[in-house]
Design an enzyme around this catalytic site. Structure first.
Site, PDB file in Angstrom:
ATOM      1  N   ARG A  80       0.862  -1.196   0.000  1.00  0.00           N
ATOM      2  CA  ARG A  80       0.000   0.000   0.000  1.00  0.00           C
ATOM      3  C   ARG A  80       0.895   1.242   0.000  1.00  0.00           C
ATOM      4  NH1 ARG A  80      -3.724  -0.114   5.041  1.00  0.00           N
ATOM      5  NH2 ARG A  80      -4.859  -1.724   3.903  1.00  0.00           N
ATOM      6  N   ARG A 149      -1.709   6.526   9.782  1.00  0.00           N
ATOM      7  CA  ARG A 149      -1.779   6.024   8.394  1.00  0.00           C
ATOM      8  C   ARG A 149      -1.934   7.182   7.402  1.00  0.00           C
ATOM      9  NH1 ARG A 149      -3.887   0.599   8.435  1.00  0.00           N
ATOM     10  NH2 ARG A 149      -2.995  -0.429  10.252  1.00  0.00           N
ATOM     11  N   LYS A 213      -3.412   0.959  15.081  1.00  0.00           N
ATOM     12  CA  LYS A 213      -3.457   1.871  13.936  1.00  0.00           C
ATOM     13  C   LYS A 213      -4.098   3.205  14.330  1.00  0.00           C
ATOM     14  CE  LYS A 213      -5.946  -0.987  11.433  1.00  0.00           C
ATOM     15  NZ  LYS A 213      -6.924  -1.652  10.549  1.00  0.00           N
ATOM     16  N   LYS A 215      -5.819   6.886  12.532  1.00  0.00           N
ATOM     17  CA  LYS A 215      -6.277   7.433  11.248  1.00  0.00           C
ATOM     18  C   LYS A 215      -6.754   8.867  11.378  1.00  0.00           C
ATOM     19  CE  LYS A 215      -7.477   2.955   9.420  1.00  0.00           C
ATOM     20  NZ  LYS A 215      -8.532   2.103   8.854  1.00  0.00           N
ATOM     21  N   CYS A 434     -15.279  -3.440   0.039  1.00  0.00           N
ATOM     22  CA  CYS A 434     -13.876  -3.658   0.413  1.00  0.00           C
ATOM     23  C   CYS A 434     -13.306  -4.768  -0.455  1.00  0.00           C
ATOM     24  CB  CYS A 434     -13.779  -4.040   1.883  1.00  0.00           C
ATOM     25  SG  CYS A 434     -14.354  -5.700   2.204  1.00  0.00           S
ATOM     26  N   CYS A 440      -7.853 -10.878   1.026  1.00  0.00           N
ATOM     27  CA  CYS A 440      -7.897 -10.483   2.428  1.00  0.00           C
ATOM     28  C   CYS A 440      -7.963 -11.713   3.330  1.00  0.00           C
ATOM     29  CB  CYS A 440      -9.098  -9.574   2.697  1.00  0.00           C
ATOM     30  SG  CYS A 440      -9.156  -9.119   4.435  1.00  0.00           S
ATOM     31  N   CYS A 479     -16.308  -8.712   6.151  1.00  0.00           N
ATOM     32  CA  CYS A 479     -16.254  -9.000   7.584  1.00  0.00           C
ATOM     33  C   CYS A 479     -16.554  -7.714   8.339  1.00  0.00           C
ATOM     34  CB  CYS A 479     -14.883  -9.587   7.966  1.00  0.00           C
ATOM     35  SG  CYS A 479     -13.622  -8.357   8.321  1.00  0.00           S
ATOM     36  N   CYS A 483     -13.755  -2.023   6.571  1.00  0.00           N
ATOM     37  CA  CYS A 483     -12.865  -1.313   5.641  1.00  0.00           C
ATOM     38  C   CYS A 483     -13.621  -0.485   4.598  1.00  0.00           C
ATOM     39  CB  CYS A 483     -11.948  -2.299   4.947  1.00  0.00           C
ATOM     40  SG  CYS A 483     -10.936  -3.221   6.124  1.00  0.00           S
TER      41      CYS A 483
HETATM   42 FE1  SRM Z   1      -8.940  -2.178   6.478  1.00  0.00          FE
HETATM   43  C1  SRM Z   1      -7.527  -4.790   8.064  1.00  0.00           C
HETATM   44  C2  SRM Z   1      -8.149  -3.472   3.502  1.00  0.00           C
HETATM   45  C3  SRM Z   1      -9.731   0.753   5.024  1.00  0.00           C
HETATM   46  C4  SRM Z   1     -10.609  -1.251   9.313  1.00  0.00           C
HETATM   47  N1  SRM Z   1      -7.942  -3.823   5.899  1.00  0.00           N
HETATM   48  C5  SRM Z   1      -7.395  -4.758   6.715  1.00  0.00           C
HETATM   49  C6  SRM Z   1      -6.549  -5.742   5.924  1.00  0.00           C
HETATM   50  C7  SRM Z   1      -5.150  -5.235   5.875  1.00  0.00           C
HETATM   51  C8  SRM Z   1      -6.622  -7.204   6.390  1.00  0.00           C
HETATM   52  C9  SRM Z   1      -5.555  -7.690   7.327  1.00  0.00           C
HETATM   53  O1  SRM Z   1      -5.318  -7.073   8.381  1.00  0.00           O
HETATM   54  O2  SRM Z   1      -4.970  -8.724   7.009  1.00  0.00           O
HETATM   55  C10 SRM Z   1      -7.243  -5.605   4.537  1.00  0.00           C
HETATM   56  C11 SRM Z   1      -6.397  -5.951   3.331  1.00  0.00           C
HETATM   57  C12 SRM Z   1      -7.257  -6.491   2.217  1.00  0.00           C
HETATM   58  C13 SRM Z   1      -6.576  -6.562   0.927  1.00  0.00           C
HETATM   59  O3  SRM Z   1      -6.398  -7.693   0.407  1.00  0.00           O
HETATM   60  O4  SRM Z   1      -6.234  -5.539   0.360  1.00  0.00           O
HETATM   61  C14 SRM Z   1      -7.789  -4.201   4.613  1.00  0.00           C
HETATM   62  N2  SRM Z   1      -8.824  -1.461   4.619  1.00  0.00           N
HETATM   63  C15 SRM Z   1      -8.573  -2.177   3.509  1.00  0.00           C
HETATM   64  C16 SRM Z   1      -8.822  -1.368   2.262  1.00  0.00           C
HETATM   65  C17 SRM Z   1      -7.873  -1.701   1.119  1.00  0.00           C
HETATM   66  C18 SRM Z   1     -10.292  -1.578   1.837  1.00  0.00           C
HETATM   67  C19 SRM Z   1     -10.629  -1.122   0.436  1.00  0.00           C
HETATM   68  O5  SRM Z   1     -11.199  -1.965  -0.263  1.00  0.00           O
HETATM   69  O6  SRM Z   1     -10.391   0.026   0.079  1.00  0.00           O
HETATM   70  C20 SRM Z   1      -8.695   0.055   2.837  1.00  0.00           C
HETATM   71  C21 SRM Z   1      -7.289   0.564   2.812  1.00  0.00           C
HETATM   72  C22 SRM Z   1      -7.205   1.941   3.393  1.00  0.00           C
HETATM   73  C23 SRM Z   1      -5.863   2.591   3.278  1.00  0.00           C
HETATM   74  O7  SRM Z   1      -5.508   2.967   2.169  1.00  0.00           O
HETATM   75  O8  SRM Z   1      -5.201   2.772   4.299  1.00  0.00           O
HETATM   76  C24 SRM Z   1      -9.112  -0.191   4.276  1.00  0.00           C
HETATM   77  N3  SRM Z   1      -9.912  -0.502   7.088  1.00  0.00           N
HETATM   78  C25 SRM Z   1     -10.238   0.558   6.288  1.00  0.00           C
HETATM   79  C26 SRM Z   1     -11.207   1.380   6.937  1.00  0.00           C
HETATM   80  C27 SRM Z   1     -11.882   2.617   6.357  1.00  0.00           C
HETATM   81  C28 SRM Z   1     -11.202   3.882   6.743  1.00  0.00           C
HETATM   82  O9  SRM Z   1     -10.151   3.865   7.388  1.00  0.00           O
HETATM   83  O10 SRM Z   1     -11.757   4.917   6.422  1.00  0.00           O
HETATM   84  C29 SRM Z   1     -11.468   0.795   8.165  1.00  0.00           C
HETATM   85  C30 SRM Z   1     -12.520   1.278   9.203  1.00  0.00           C
HETATM   86  C31 SRM Z   1     -12.084   2.465   9.955  1.00  0.00           C
HETATM   87  C32 SRM Z   1     -11.322   2.059  11.164  1.00  0.00           C
HETATM   88  O11 SRM Z   1     -10.112   1.867  11.073  1.00  0.00           O
HETATM   89  O12 SRM Z   1     -11.943   1.882  12.219  1.00  0.00           O
HETATM   90  C33 SRM Z   1     -10.649  -0.377   8.253  1.00  0.00           C
HETATM   91  N4  SRM Z   1      -9.007  -2.865   8.383  1.00  0.00           N
HETATM   92  C34 SRM Z   1      -9.806  -2.375   9.378  1.00  0.00           C
HETATM   93  C35 SRM Z   1      -9.694  -3.241  10.528  1.00  0.00           C
HETATM   94  C36 SRM Z   1     -10.448  -3.061  11.876  1.00  0.00           C
HETATM   95  C37 SRM Z   1      -9.767  -2.092  12.753  1.00  0.00           C
HETATM   96  C38 SRM Z   1     -10.405  -2.011  14.110  1.00  0.00           C
HETATM   97  O13 SRM Z   1     -10.180  -1.038  14.797  1.00  0.00           O
HETATM   98  O14 SRM Z   1     -11.100  -2.936  14.501  1.00  0.00           O
HETATM   99  C39 SRM Z   1      -8.803  -4.264  10.173  1.00  0.00           C
HETATM  100  C40 SRM Z   1      -8.348  -5.435  11.061  1.00  0.00           C
HETATM  101  C41 SRM Z   1      -7.359  -5.040  12.088  1.00  0.00           C
HETATM  102  O15 SRM Z   1      -6.816  -3.940  12.112  1.00  0.00           O
HETATM  103  O16 SRM Z   1      -7.120  -5.885  12.946  1.00  0.00           O
HETATM  104  C42 SRM Z   1      -8.400  -4.007   8.816  1.00  0.00           C
HETATM  105 FE1  SF4 Z   2     -10.886  -7.711   4.710  1.00  0.00          FE
HETATM  106 FE2  SF4 Z   2     -12.847  -7.376   6.430  1.00  0.00          FE
HETATM  107 FE3  SF4 Z   2     -11.410  -5.302   5.631  1.00  0.00          FE
HETATM  108 FE4  SF4 Z   2     -13.079  -6.407   3.973  1.00  0.00          FE
HETATM  109  S1  SF4 Z   2     -13.638  -5.414   5.874  1.00  0.00           S
HETATM  110  S2  SF4 Z   2     -10.938  -5.848   3.498  1.00  0.00           S
HETATM  111  S3  SF4 Z   2     -12.976  -8.533   4.518  1.00  0.00           S
HETATM  112  S4  SF4 Z   2     -10.642  -6.977   6.797  1.00  0.00           S
END
Ligand code: SRM
Ligand code: SF4
Length: 567
Positions: A80, A149, A213, A215, A434, A440, A479, A483
């Protein structure tokens, strides 16, 4: 000193130990990269490599088959790139496009946080891809990991004269909060090894970085296209005409939750006050540091800022920031958000340059049949008539186009069938999904690969009620990590298991109210059945201009979810 609480002594989680022992994020990543006997790196290093902007993944479509054949999973890495405010030049785009073909799966993914992702990079190609990204003067450090981030900001200058300054401030924050370790340069750019990391220092983060993390997003009202309330820190630009004065500060937003763990939940940020722009960076740094010191380091499920606030009290947290930072918040100033989706089509900025909001389905840049988005954008990058601005909704704005070049831009887009976008329904234009499967590791269900076909079926229902152009926010994730910010969808679909989703309804159209669980474990027929009842009812009984999310709340179909509050 006041009676404010002291930081808690936590029993450090395993990840805390990995960080502490990592020698400022080095771990054994270099050894792991050199090991040709496996496509993977060590378990500890999979945690550390996130700070460098990469995740180890497997091709989940092939996992079962490879297991049967007693092969190790097909390991690869997602990378990323951190792009503050999502602004990339044509030259950067050309390099990124090439890297996608050369080392990744041929596509670029524009994320919900305005970043670029490459999927499917094999271990042996990781360094070369990182170096390619660096050759464009962008990088991937801190795109992931327990640090701040990618900083988001509205970057469509056609929307407000405040946008350029706000977007520039996103970059300032991003640079200011970057980890200072030289591990990234050593590992990926072959720069001189430091002995023992003795020279490294992390004045903001310390040796164990943040508990989790972090944000930050900025938005320029009336556009909340970065979903500021879903962030640990949201900065809402307050201006006087063309002049930026400062920001309302919101803290404690986050989307993630875990099924079956009631002490985890999505939460919208609370607005805690206003600061002049001159004090904004200092306030941001202090909020980060209070979270560093007070956040939960024992249980990573409860370590985001939102839980720190709910444990300490938002008012106490605010006092800690004021006292330690020596800055007082003023009362929040009036602002109004009207939408959190993207603006499509041409808008003109005060600079007279033009901005074109384009539709990119779920942020995936690729050629598919006659629809050749990747080729179109490559051609545009080659003739250098625009820059490339990623939106917070997985979309793209072509920026800084001169009046004389507008027609040329349209012609190229038309040639590849990606323009005009009038025929695209209001639902699809506002859909987020997502990544989910196949890359993922945490996905329970499909999202990006499935929502387009589900939308086609929902469009048929909308058509019967003459609502094809009605803008409705639909968001799907594989899930509950959130995201795609699904808890801010007027229709939210969250994967429970393959083919099964929980249906949430009733978020606000401008990102200021969460939705509420309506039905559980629905398959496609179940989803369509529910929507076939709700959509005609909406068409018949809505008030003029009433949004779908507001309608289902007014009708008592669901209770209103959490609303943004001002403390
Ligand atoms: Fe996310 C984890 C993809 C935005 C909350 N996110 C992941 C991971 C890295 C899975 C992992 O940990 O193994 C995913 C990778 C999937 C892949 O194959 O690419 C992933 N997140 C994404 C992206 C690519 C979704 C998309 O389709 O655009 C976004 C990348 C953003 C970036 O450029 O930095 C993405 N993730 C978000 C958002 C939205 C936002 O930030 O506005 C959230 C919700 C906001 C938040 O953080 O609360 C988000 N991602 C998570 C979480 C849950 C965090 C939590 O506090 O519970 C995880 C899991 C974790 O961190 O344990 C996670
Ligand atoms: Fe993966 Fe869940 Fe984030 Fe979708 S919402 S990219 S399934 S971690």
């Amino acid at each position: 000193m006041s009676n404010l609480p002291k930081p808690t002594e936590w029993k450090p989680s395993p990840v805390e130990h990995i960080k502490t022992n990592s020698n400022y994020l080095r771990g054994t990543i270099l050894d792991g990269l050199a090991d040709e006997t496996t496509g993977a790196i060590s378990n500890d290093d999979t945690q550390l490599i996130k700070f460098h902007g990469s995740y180890q993944q497997t091709d989940r479509d092939l996992d079962a088959e490879r297991k049967k054949q007693k092969l190790e999973p097909l390991y690869s890495f997602m990378i990323r790139a951190r792009v503050p405010a999502g602004i990339a030049t044509a030259d950067q785009w050309l390099v990124f496009d090439r890297l996608a073909d050369q080392y990744a799966n041929g596509t670029l993914k524009l994320t919900t946080r305005q970043a670029f992702q490459w999927h499917g990079v094999l271990k042996r190609n990781l360094k070369k891809t990182m170096q390619g990204i660096n050759s464009t003067l962008l990088d991937s450090i801190a795109a992931c990991g327990d640090v701040n981030r990618n900083v988001m900001a509205t970057s469509n200058e056609g929307l407000s004269p405040l946008v350029p300054e706000v977007a520039a401030f996103a970059k300032t924050i991003s640079d200011h909060l970057l980890p200072k370790t030289s591990a990234y340069h050593e590992i990926w750019l072959n720069q001189q090894l430091l002995t023992g990391g003795a020279q490294d220092e992390e004045p903001i983060y310390g040796k164990t970085y943040l508990p989790r993390k972090f944000k930050i997003a900025l938005a320029v009202p009336p556009y909340n296209d970065t979903d500021v309330f879903a962030n640990d820190i949201g900065l809402i630009a307050i201006g006087d005409g063309n002049k930026l004065l400062g920001y309302n500060v919101a803290i404690g937003g986050g989307m993630g939750m875990t099924f079956g763990m009631d002490d985890t939940y999505p939460r919208l940020a609370d607005v805690i006050g206003y600061v002049d722009k001159a004090n904004a960076l200092a306030i941001v740094e202090e909020i980060v540091k209070v979270q560093r010191d007070y956040g939960n380091r024992e249980n990573r499920k409860l370590s985001r800022l939102k839980y720190t606030l709910d444990r300490l009290g938002t008012d106490v947290f605010k006092e800690l920031v004021e006292e330690r930072g020596g800055i007082k918040f003023e009362p929040a100033r009036p602002y109004e958000f009207k939408q959190n989706g993207d603006v499509f089509g041409w808008t003109q900025a005060a600079s007279k340059k033009w901005y074109l909001g384009l539709f990119v389905e779920h942020g995936r840049v690729r050629d598919a049949g006659n629809y050749k988005l990747k080729s179109a954008l490559r051609d545009l990058a080659r003739i250098k008539v625009c820059d490339f601005r990623l939106t917070g909704n997985q979309g793209l704005v072509l920026g800084r186009v001169d009046e004389v070049d507008k027609e040329r831009v349209e012609k190229i887009l038309e040639k590849y069938n990606v323009f005009p976008i009038d025929a695209i329904s209001g639902l699809r234009r506002n859909a987020i999904a997502c990544v989910a499967l196949n890359t993922c590791t945490l996905a329970f269900a499909e999202a990006e690969r499935y929502l387009p076909s589900l939308n086609t079926k929902i469009e048929a229902i909308l058509k019967e009620s003459d609502l094809e152009q009605e803008e409705i926010l639909i968001r799907m994730t594989g899930c509950p990590n959130g995201c795609g910010r699904p808890f801010l969808g007027e229709i939210g679909l969250i994967g429970r298991s393959l083919g099964k989703y929980n249906l949430y309804l009733g978020a606000g159209f401008s990102g200021d109210r969460l939705n509420t669980l309506y039905r559980e474990m629905l398959d496609e027929d179940g989803i369509l059945k529910e929507l076939s009842l709700l959509i005609p009812q909406y068409a018949e009984e809505r008030k003029p201009g009433e949004r779908f999310g507001d309608f289902v709340v007014r009708k008592g179909i669901v209770n209103a979810g959490q609303q943004v509050s001002v403390i």
